[in-house]
Design a protein around this motif. Structure first.
Motif: not given
Length: 234
Positions: A12, A15, A43-45, A174
């Protein structure tokens, strides 16, 4: 299978771009799925083990509204999804048949599914947004899945966006899309990715100081030695 928390936290923190570089160095080129991009509540990984589903081209005697009540249906597949999994759906990139709508996505959210990733499209876009289920897909379309696809099963290897996905492989998604990490490589990839990001953060600071890129990125032996000395990696 649920992910080890240490592994989950590590993935998490990195990238998908970094992960593709690390996987490339390990000989894995086909890891970024073509088609799935962040579309709803993304909007979040997101990190999780893959729960695979597969569609094939529609056949008129099988792809019918009545098939939604079959034991082999998307509805039955959703009830088999474990908490924390990422549903990875092979829809062959079909753009005019929405594989899931708001009710199915709401049920997935209720069951604790981490995300939906598909190279196809979903329907009921406004409703899907309202469910809060993170969705990476290639778009939206009003027609139902049976207008262009036949659902054939779950829990088997699939191809999603040109990538071979096996059940329980690790998926990270992501803003740059979705990346597949083979389950057997997950730990070493996570460790390498964390170190790669540490190195790149240090390199970015050097760039901010005005240093030229040759010998810096990628680092030559002298640069790497300086990095290790300054960060205590030696």
């Amino acid at each position: 299978m649920p992910l080890d928390k240490t592994l989950l936290d590590a993935l998490q923190a990195v990238t998908t771009a970094t992960l593709t570089t690390v996987l490339l160095k390990k000989g894995i080129r086909r890891c970024w799925m073509r088609g799935p991009m962040p579309r709803f509540a993304a909007g979040q990984r997101i990190v999780g083990p893959a729960f695979t589903l597969r569609f094939v081209p529609a056949r008129e005697d099988l792809a019918t509204p009545e098939s939604w009540s079959s034991p082999t249906s998307t509805r039955a597949a959703i009830e088999a999804m474990p908490e924390g999994c990422i549903a990875v759906v092979d829809a062959m990139g079909v753009q005019d048949a929405g594989i899931f709508g708001d009710i199915l996505c709401a049920r997935m959210k209720k069951r604790g599914v981490a995300a939906l990733i598909t190279d196809g499209v979903v329907r009921d876009g406004e409703g899907v947004e309202g469910t809060g289920l993170p969705v990476w897909c290639s778009g939206v379309a009003a027609p139902a899945s049976v207008s262009g696809l036949t659902f054939v099963g779950w829990g088997e290897p699939v191809g999603c966006g040109g990538v071979a996905v096996y059940p329980d492989d690790i998926v990270v998604a992501d803003g740059d899309g979705a990346v597949l990490i083979p389950a057997a490589l997950a730990e070493e990839v996570a460790l390498a990715a964390v170190e790669q990001e540490r190195l790149e953060l240090w390199i970015m600071r050097e760039v901010d100081k005005g240093l030229p890129l040759p010998g810096l990125y990628p680092p030559n032996a002298e640069t790497r030695a300086r990095y290790e000395a300054e960060t205590g990696k030696a």
